[in-house]
Design an enzyme around this catalytic site. Structure first.
Site, short mmCIF file in Angstrom:
data_model
loop_
_atom_site.label_atom_id
_atom_site.label_comp_id
_atom_site.label_asym_id
_atom_site.label_seq_id
_atom_site.Cartn_x
_atom_site.Cartn_y
_atom_site.Cartn_z
N ASP A 207 35.68 46.71 44.68
CA ASP A 207 37.10 46.33 45.01
C ASP A 207 37.05 44.79 45.26
OD1 ASP A 207 39.63 45.70 45.86
OD2 ASP A 207 39.74 47.55 46.99
N LEU A 208 37.44 44.10 44.24
CA LEU A 208 37.32 42.60 44.05
C LEU A 208 38.33 42.23 45.60
CD1 LEU A 208 35.43 42.09 42.22
CD2 LEU A 208 37.33 42.31 40.40
N TYR B 82 44.04 38.40 42.16
CA TYR B 82 44.56 37.31 41.44
C TYR B 82 44.34 35.99 42.18
CZ TYR B 82 47.16 40.81 38.78
OH TYR B 82 47.56 41.82 38.10
N ARG C 251 46.40 34.77 54.67
CA ARG C 251 46.72 36.11 55.30
C ARG C 251 46.51 35.66 56.78
NH1 ARG C 251 43.85 40.95 51.77
NH2 ARG C 251 44.80 39.91 49.86
N ASP D 228 41.19 45.19 39.42
CA ASP D 228 40.43 45.06 40.22
C ASP D 228 39.24 45.92 41.08
OD1 ASP D 228 42.41 45.95 41.84
OD2 ASP D 228 42.33 44.63 43.56
N GLU D 229 39.40 47.11 40.55
CA GLU D 229 38.33 48.15 41.31
C GLU D 229 37.89 48.87 40.12
OE1 GLU D 229 40.41 50.86 43.85
OE2 GLU D 229 41.89 49.36 44.75
#
Length: 733
Positions: free
Chosen positions: A40-41, A45, A77, A132-133
Site C-alpha cells: 500500500d503506497l 497522490y 495529516r 496504490d495497492e
DNA sequence: CTGGGGTCCT
DNA sequence: AGGACCC
C-alpha cells in the site's frame, strides 16, 4: 501451467475452518498456507506530487480534486487534514496547506503501473487494487527460498502484529518470516527504483494481509501470525471495515442488528442467507472470521479506459459536445498508447435532480465501427469527430434535450478492448511503428531485480525474452511522459536539497526520504502554471528528472527498459559524473540505505533492534520542531494557485458547524452532514427513508471474497497466451 | 459540494 | 444498464 498454485476447490471450507481458523498449523492434505503480501503506497497522490516537485516535501501538502482534498501528505495529516476532506475544512484546519490539483490522473496512473510492473518482475502473481495497492502471492517465492535458507538464522523484518519480534519463535513461522524479508526487499526496490515509500502486510490471505498492512502507517510493514487473526478482526470498528463488506452490506447488517464483526461471526447463517443469499452469507461470515480463500488474480491490462469530468452545470448540447470532445481526445490518446482496439464506447452522465443527486449515473453504450476504432489506435486525427458523433448519439438516447437538462458529470469509456494480433505477429506489427532509435538497443530480457531471482514457478520464461525485447521498444509509448524528452536542466536547487533533508532530525528524514534518483514524470498540466510567475516556474524546473550525462541521448535512454535505465543511472552516479544530489546519492549505497531503512524502522531509536510497537507513533512528534517559516512566501504562492480557480464559492458555505465530515455512516454519502444535522428531524427522517428506499436489495460484495471458484474463467480471450501477465500490457504481444 | 478512476456480478 | 465493491 503455473498460474494456479493453490487449488481453491474447497468452497465450503467455512465449517471446517471456523473452529480451526485460529490454528496456524493445520497442514492437512498437502495444502499449505499461502504467503500473501499486500503493498500500500503511502498517501499515494501526494507522494507522486512530492516526487514531481521535491520542494513540496517539506510542506503540508494536499491534493485537490474539485472541492475535495483527496489525499495529503503526513505533514498535513499532523496538522489535522484528512483524506477526502473538503477543501474548505482543510484550509480552516491548516491555512498553510499547500495544494496541488490532482484531477489529471496521468502521472498517478503511470507510476502505478510501474509499481505493479516492478513487483511482477519478482513474481507474476500480482493483483492491483486501485492505483496504490497490490497483492502478491509470494508462496512460491518463499518456498524456493526456504530451500536454501538456514532456518535458524532467520528473523522477521518489520513489525509483527501484537507481538514482540524478538520474542516470536521464528522457526515456527519461517515462511511468514521469509515473506517479511521478501516484502522488505520489494519495498526497498519500490524506494530505490521508483522513489516511493509504502506499507506492506504479510499474512496468509489477501484479507489479512490487507488488514494488517495498515497497522503501522507510514513506510512500515507488519506480519500477522495466524494466531492473531481473531484479534485483528475483532479490532475492526464494524462489519463494513472488513474489505469486501461495503457500505450497503454494512447498512443491511445493521438493519439485522449485526453491528460488529463479532456479531457477524456468530449471526445465524440462515438469517444472513435470507438477506443475502447463502453464498454471500457464508462468504461474509467467513470474512468476519478472517477467512478469505480468494486467490491473488494477476492483473492483465485494464479492461476499460475511461475519462470523466464533473462540474457544476452543463445544460446545453453545445457544452456537452465540447466536453465530450475534450474527454474523448484525451481518452483516444490513452487508447492509442495502449494499442488495443476499443470495440465499445460508453457514455455516462449524472443529472442534477432537484433535491439530490444520489450518485445515480446513467449510461448508454454502442459498438465502435471498425474503421473508427482503427483510427483511434493509429492516432488518425479524424477519429475524434467520429467518436464525438457516436457519443452524441448516445447522449441523445439518454437525454431529451427538449426538456432541458442539467448535468453534473460526463464520462466516456472504451471497453471490450481487443488485443490486436493474436500473439507473435504483433511484435512485428509493433516494431513497425516504433521509434527507430530504440531498435538497436534490444537486449535479452533479463529481468533480474535487486538480486532477487525472478521467481520460481519457472513459468513463462520463454516469453520473457520476447517480453524484454518488446519492453525496449514499448516503454516510450506507454510512458511517453517518462521518456526523457529533450531538454534537461539539472535540478539546480535540489542539490540544495537544502533545509529539507540535512537539517531535519533523523526521524524526519526517515519519513521524508529522498530517492537515490528521481523518477521522471513530466508535468502533465503545465498549462495551469502561470507563466508570469517566475517563482513557480523555477519550482517547475526543479522537477525535471535525473541528470543524464551530456553524451547520453535522452530519447534513447528513455526507450531503454527500466532496469537498464536504473543501472545506467547508478553507474552515472558511481562514476561521479552527477553533480546534483551528491548528498543523497551517497555513493550508490542502496545497500546501506536498505539496511538502515528496512531492518529497523523509520523511527527506530538509536539503531536499537526494536522493531515493534515501541516505534509505532513517534513520528507524530517530529514535524513540529521544524521551522518552515522561511517558505511561507512560497506557500502562499502555491496556495493561491489552488484557490484561484473558479471554485471560490466552495468556501462560502454555512458556518462552521461542528459536525464531523468524513464517512458519516448514517446519512447518504452526498449529503453534507453539517447541513443535514441542521435540518428538522422529520425532514432528516424523510431524507433517510427516501435514500434507503432507493436501493433495492443488496448485492454481493465482491473482490476480495468473490473471485475464487469460477471467477475469471469466462473472460474474453483477448489476452492471448499469457493471460495472467501484466507484462503484456507493457509489452503486448 | 464526495474525485476520478477501476473491478466484477446480475 | 445498473449495481455492488475497491482505492
Amino acid at each position: 501451467m503455473d498460474t494456479d498454485e493453490e487449488g481453491e476447490d474447497d468452497c465450503d471450507i467455512s465449517a471446517d475452518l471456523l473452529d480451526a481458523s485460529a490454528c496456524a498449523s493445520r497442514r492437512a492434505g498437502g495444502a499449505r498456507d499461502r504467503v500473501i503480501l499486500h503493498f500500500d503506497l503511502d498517501c499515494y497522490y501526494a507522494q507522486v506530487e512530492m516526487i514531481r516537485n521535491p520542494a513540496l516535501r517539506t510542506k503540508p501538502l494536499g491534493v485537490q480534486q474539485k472541492y475535495i482534498i483527496v489525499t495529503c501528505n503526513y505533514l498535513a495529516r499532523e496538522l489535522g487534514v484528512t483524506k477526502l476532506m473538503s477543501l474548505k475544512e482543510a484550509l480552516e484546519r491548516c491555512p498553510q496547506l499547500v495544494i496541488v490539483k490532482g484531477e489529471d490522473l496521468t502521472c498517478y496512473r503511470e507510476m502505478s503501473y510501474r509499481v505493479t510492473e516492478l513487483l511482477m518482475s519478482y513474481c507474476p502473481l500480482v493483483e492491483r487494487l486501485g492505483f496504490d495497492e497490490n497483492f502478491v502471492d509470494a508462496t512460491e517465492l518463499v518456498e524456493n527460498r526456504l530451500k536454501d535458507t538456514d532456518i535458524s538464522s532467520l528473523s522477521f523484518v518489520g513489525h509483527i502484529y501484537k507481538h514482540d519480534a524478538l520474542a516470536v519463535d521464528v522457526q515456527e513461522h519461517a515462511r511468514l518470516a521469509l515473506g517479511s524479508i521478501i516484502a522488505a526487499e520489494m519495498r526497498e526496490a519500490l524506494w530505490s527504483r521508483l522513489g516511493l515509500t509504502s506499507c506492506a502486510g504479510i499474512a496468509s490471505s489477501k484479507l489479512m494481509a490487507k488488514l494488517v498492512s495498515g497497522t503501522f502507517k507510514p513506510n512500515q510493514q507488519t506480519a500477522l501470525l495466524p494466531q492473531s487473526t481473531a484479534e485483528l478482526m475483532g479490532s475492526l470498528a464494524g462489519p463494513c471495515k472488513v474489505p469486501g463488506i461495503g457500505y450497503r452490506t454494512g447498512e443491511k447488517l445493521k438493519a439485522l442488528g449485526v453491528l460488529s464483526v463479532r456479531a457477524l461471526q456468530v449471526a445465524p447463517l440462515f438469517e444472513l442467507a435470507s438477506e443475502f443469499g447463502e453464498a454471500t452469507a457464508k462468504r461474509i461470515q467467513n470474512l468476519a472470521y478472517g477467512i478469505d480463500p480468494s486467490p491473488v488474480t494477476p492483473a492483465g491490462p485494464p479492461q476499460s479506459l475511461s475519462d470523466e469530468d464533473s462540474f457544476r452545470k452543463i445544460s446545453t448540447v453545445m457544452e456537452v459536445e465540447g466536453k465530450v470532445r475534450e474527454l474523448l481526445s484525451c481518452l483516444m490518446e490513452r487508447m492509442r498508447k495502449d494499442g488495443r482496439l476499443p470495440q465499445t464506447l460508453r457514455l455516462t452522465l449524472r443529472r442534477s435532480t432537484a433535491l439530490n443527486r444520489w450518485f445515480c449515473r446513467e449510461s448508454r453504450q454502442c459498438p465502435i465501427p471498425h474503421h473508427t476504432a482503427h483510427r483511434v489506435v493509429t492516432g488518425c486525427s479524424d477519429a475524434v469527430p467520429q467518436l464525438v458523433s457516436i457519443a452524441m448519439k448516445l447522449f441523445h438516447r439518454l437525454v431529451d434535450v427538449g426538456e432541458g437538462f442539467h448535468l453534473t458529470l460526463l464520462n466516456v469509456c472504451f471497453t471490450n478492448l481487443q488485443a490486436k494480433g493474436s500473439d507473435r505477429n504483433s511484435i512485428s506489427s509493433y516494431l513497425t511503428h516504433t521509434p527507430p532509435t530504440a531498435a538497436h538497443t534490444s537486449t535479452q530480457g533479463q529481468d533480474m531485480v535487486g538480486g532477487l531471482s525472478p521467481n520460481g514457478p519457472s513459468s513463462r520464461t520463454q516469453t520473457r525474452t520476447v517480453a524484454g525485447v518488446k519492453d525496449t521498444h514499448k516503454r516510450k509509448e506507454l510512458f511517453p511522459h517518462t521518456a526523457l524528452s529533450s531538454s534537461f536542466s539539472s535540478p539546480p536547487s535540489s542539490s540544495s536539497e537544502p533545509l529539507g533533508q540535512k537539517s531535519l532530525p533523523q526521524a524526519v528524514q526517515a519519513h521524508t526520504p529522498v530517492p537515490p534518483w528521481r523518477p521522471i514524470l513530466e508535468h502533465s498540466d503545465e498549462k495551469r502554471v502561470d507563466p508570469g510567475d517566475s517563482r513557480r516556474a523555477s519550482v517547475l524546473e526543479e522537477r525535471k528528472g535525473p541528470d543524464l550525462p551530456p553524451h547520453v541521448d535522452p530519447d534513447v535512454f528513455g526507450a531503454l527498459p527500466e532496469h537498464i535505465q536504473m543501472e545506467l543511472l547508478a553507474s552515472f552516479q558511481t562514476g561521479g559524473s552527477v553533480p546534483e544530489d551528491s548528498t543523497e546519492a551517497q555513493g550508490s549505497a542502496h545497500t546501506s540505505r536498505f539496511a538502515e531503512q528496512l531492518t529497523v524502522h523509520p523511527n527506530r531509536e538509536g539503531g536499537s533492534r526494536h522493531r515493534e510497537s515501541s516505534v509505532s507513533h513517534s513520528n507524530h512528534s517530529m514535524a513540529h520542531n521544524d521551522d518552515f517559516s522561511t517558505e511561507h512566501a512560497q506557500n502562499e504562492e502555491l496556495c493561491r494557485e489552488g484557490q484561484r480557480s473558479e471554485e471560490r464559492h466552495a468556501m462560502e458555505d454555512a458556518a462552521g458547524v461542528p459536525v464531523a465530515q468524513t464517512s458519516h455512516p448514517d446519512i447518504p454519502p452526498n449529503v453534507d452532514p453539517c447541513v443535514f444535522s441542521q435540518l428538522p428531524p422529520d425532514m432528516q427522517a424523510e431524507l433517510l427513508a427516501d435514500w434507503k428506499q432507493r436501493r433495492p436489495t443488496l448485492k454481493v460484495p465482491s473482490k476480495l471474497a468473490t473471485k475464487h471458484s469460477a471467477a475469471r474463467a469466462g473472460k474474453p480471450a483477448a489476452k492471448g497466451s499469457q493471460s495472467n501477465s501484466l507484462l503484456k500490457y507493457f509489452k503486448p504481444s
